[in-house]
Design an enzyme around this catalytic site. Structure first.
Site, short mmCIF file in Angstrom:
data_model
loop_
_atom_site.label_atom_id
_atom_site.label_comp_id
_atom_site.label_asym_id
_atom_site.label_seq_id
_atom_site.Cartn_x
_atom_site.Cartn_y
_atom_site.Cartn_z
N HIS A 51 -43.58 -5.31 -25.24
CA HIS A 51 -44.82 -5.35 -24.43
C HIS A 51 -45.84 -4.35 -24.95
O HIS A 51 -47.04 -4.57 -24.82
CB HIS A 51 -44.51 -4.99 -22.96
CG HIS A 51 -43.37 -5.76 -22.39
ND1 HIS A 51 -43.40 -7.14 -22.26
CD2 HIS A 51 -42.16 -5.37 -21.91
CE1 HIS A 51 -42.26 -7.55 -21.72
NE2 HIS A 51 -41.49 -6.50 -21.51
N HIS B 232 -47.58 5.20 -23.71
CA HIS B 232 -47.74 3.91 -24.38
C HIS B 232 -49.21 3.50 -24.30
O HIS B 232 -50.00 4.17 -23.63
CB HIS B 232 -46.86 2.84 -23.71
CG HIS B 232 -47.24 2.61 -22.29
ND1 HIS B 232 -46.70 3.36 -21.24
CD2 HIS B 232 -48.14 1.78 -21.73
CE1 HIS B 232 -47.25 2.97 -20.12
NE2 HIS B 232 -48.14 2.02 -20.37
N HIS C 148 -52.30 0.13 -24.24
CA HIS C 148 -52.69 -1.27 -24.02
C HIS C 148 -53.94 -1.48 -24.85
O HIS C 148 -54.80 -0.58 -24.93
CB HIS C 148 -53.01 -1.51 -22.54
CG HIS C 148 -51.87 -1.17 -21.61
ND1 HIS C 148 -50.96 -2.10 -21.15
CD2 HIS C 148 -51.48 0.03 -21.07
CE1 HIS C 148 -50.07 -1.51 -20.34
NE2 HIS C 148 -50.37 -0.21 -20.29
N GLU D 179 -57.12 -1.42 -19.37
CA GLU D 179 -56.66 -2.02 -18.10
C GLU D 179 -57.65 -1.65 -16.99
O GLU D 179 -58.23 -2.53 -16.36
CB GLU D 179 -55.24 -1.51 -17.77
CG GLU D 179 -54.23 -1.91 -18.85
CD GLU D 179 -52.85 -2.14 -18.33
OE1 GLU D 179 -52.24 -1.18 -17.81
OE2 GLU D 179 -52.37 -3.28 -18.40
N HIS E 17 -51.54 5.45 -21.59
CA HIS E 17 -50.91 5.85 -20.32
C HIS E 17 -49.80 6.87 -20.58
O HIS E 17 -48.82 6.58 -21.28
CB HIS E 17 -50.31 4.61 -19.63
CG HIS E 17 -51.36 3.69 -19.10
ND1 HIS E 17 -51.14 2.35 -18.84
CD2 HIS E 17 -52.67 3.91 -18.77
CE1 HIS E 17 -52.24 1.79 -18.37
NE2 HIS E 17 -53.19 2.72 -18.32
N THR F 7 -48.62 -1.32 -14.00
CA THR F 7 -49.49 -2.46 -14.38
C THR F 7 -48.70 -3.55 -15.10
O THR F 7 -49.27 -4.52 -15.57
CB THR F 7 -50.65 -2.01 -15.28
OG1 THR F 7 -50.08 -1.57 -16.54
CG2 THR F 7 -51.46 -0.90 -14.64
N THR F 8 -47.36 -3.31 -15.21
CA THR F 8 -46.50 -4.35 -15.76
C THR F 8 -45.38 -4.60 -14.76
O THR F 8 -45.07 -3.72 -13.95
CB THR F 8 -45.82 -3.90 -17.09
OG1 THR F 8 -44.91 -2.83 -16.78
CG2 THR F 8 -46.84 -3.44 -18.11
N1 LIG Z 1 -48.59 0.50 -17.55
S1 LIG Z 1 -47.91 1.59 -16.61
O1 LIG Z 1 -48.20 1.25 -15.23
O2 LIG Z 1 -48.35 2.93 -16.99
C1 LIG Z 1 -46.17 1.58 -16.80
C2 LIG Z 1 -45.43 2.73 -16.49
C3 LIG Z 1 -44.02 2.73 -16.66
C4 LIG Z 1 -43.38 1.61 -17.14
C5 LIG Z 1 -41.89 1.66 -17.38
O3 LIG Z 1 -41.41 2.66 -17.91
N2 LIG Z 1 -41.10 0.62 -17.05
C6 LIG Z 1 -41.56 -0.42 -16.23
C7 LIG Z 1 -40.95 -0.38 -14.84
C8 LIG Z 1 -40.19 0.80 -14.48
N3 LIG Z 1 -38.87 0.76 -15.09
C9 LIG Z 1 -38.07 1.52 -14.15
C10 LIG Z 1 -36.68 1.59 -14.56
C11 LIG Z 1 -35.85 0.49 -14.44
C12 LIG Z 1 -34.53 0.59 -14.82
C13 LIG Z 1 -34.03 1.78 -15.36
C14 LIG Z 1 -34.87 2.88 -15.49
C15 LIG Z 1 -36.18 2.78 -15.10
C16 LIG Z 1 -38.85 1.31 -16.44
C17 LIG Z 1 -39.71 0.55 -17.42
C18 LIG Z 1 -44.13 0.48 -17.46
C19 LIG Z 1 -45.53 0.48 -17.26
ZN LIG Z 2 -49.48 1.19 -19.17
#
Ligand SMILES: NS(=O)(=O)c1ccc(C(=O)N2CCCN(Cc3ccccc3)CC2)cc1
Ligand SMILES: [Zn+2]
Length: 261
Positions: A64, A94, A96, A106, A119, A199-200
């Protein structure tokens, strides 16, 4: 298959609500920030970043975006102050971005997009035991958003863009130690702040957003290197260029956006 999501026509932001109904919730991100409709709050202190002992671990293509992960087993790199009641630990950052010559931020400002958005993702390790637990709590995450606009070359971004060829394909990870993201911040940390979401997918409504007003400047050539990444895995025959990996602005639904002075 399953909760697969992306940024294409079939699996993109307009389809996410099917597997993630919170997509239509009351505190979704990003939003369009209209400066003259924000409320100035003199009680909002400055953002304080203590990144001096931060420890980057690796850089990865998660299908992504491109993500740099940090060691977050102690409070060595935290953000505090501003709207935050606790210090929040840096977990990852990361980006976008858009397609060539198109915009890819975004958050938008009075309807205007920037070329890209960085971000820096932090979690509340005072109240929660793990990032995953914090990611589902209303005050679990604090994300610092930095706009990127095109112009002169950024003197430090090459440290990221020079490593991108090693993470071209989804699922690739390479060592990336000793990088301090403080070098990617603008000189002024004046900001807007509001309560929002990831946002994802899974779009958890767990983010205190801190969007910095001033953009950093990067060259079109540097930005073009992000577009050499692909959404797809090395084993797949389809090679889909990684670009336009941004969610468009969501409804404000009565939320207040506050402005630091
Ligand atoms: N664009 S943003 O809004 O800044 C953004 C911030 C953080 C993530 C992120 O790190 N994610 C997405 C959802 C959260 N999961 C939680 C998790 C699930 C299982 C085991 C550990 C953590 C981790 C992956 C993605 C996007
Ligand atoms: Zn992001």
């Amino acid at each position: 298959t399953g909760n697969h999501w992306g940024y294409g026509k079939e699996d993109g932001p307009t389809a996410w609500h099917k597997n993630y109904p919170v997509a239509e919730g009351d505190r979704q991100s990003p939003i369009d920030i209209i400066p003259n409709q924000t409320s100035h709050d003199s009680s909002l202190g400055p953002i304080v970043l203590n990144y001096d002992h931060c420890t980057s671990i690796n850089i990865a293509n998660n299908g992504h975006s491109v993500v740099v992960e940090f060691e977050d087993s102690d409070d060595r790199s935290v953000i505090r102050g501003g709207p935050l009641d606790n210090p929040y630990r840096l977990k990852q950052f990361h980006f976008h971005w858009g397609g060539k010559g198109c915009h890819g931020s975004e958050h938008t400002v009075a309807g205007n997009s920037y070329a890209s958005e960085l971000h820096l993702v932090h979690w509340n390790a005072v109240k929660y035991k793990t990032f995953g637990e914090a990611a589902t709590a209303p005050d679990g995450l604090a994300v610092l958003g930095i706009f990127l606009e095109t112009g002169d070359e950024h003197r430090w971004l090459h440290m990221i863009t020079d490593a991108l060829y090693t993470v071209k394909f989804k699922g690739s990870v390479t060592d990336f130690k000793g990088f301090n993201p403080k070098c990617l911040l603008p000189s002024s940390l004046q900001y807007w702040t509001y309560l929002g979401s990831l946002t994802t997918p899974p779009l958890h409504e767990s983010v205190i957003w801190i969007v910095v007003k001033d953009p950093i400047v990067v060259s079109e050539k540097q930005l073009g290197k992000f577009r050499t990444l692909v959404f797809t895995g090395e084993e797949e025959d389809q090679r889909t260029r990684m670009e336009n990996n941004f969610r468009p602005p969501q409804l404000l639904k009565g939320r207040k956006v506050r402005s630091s002075n």
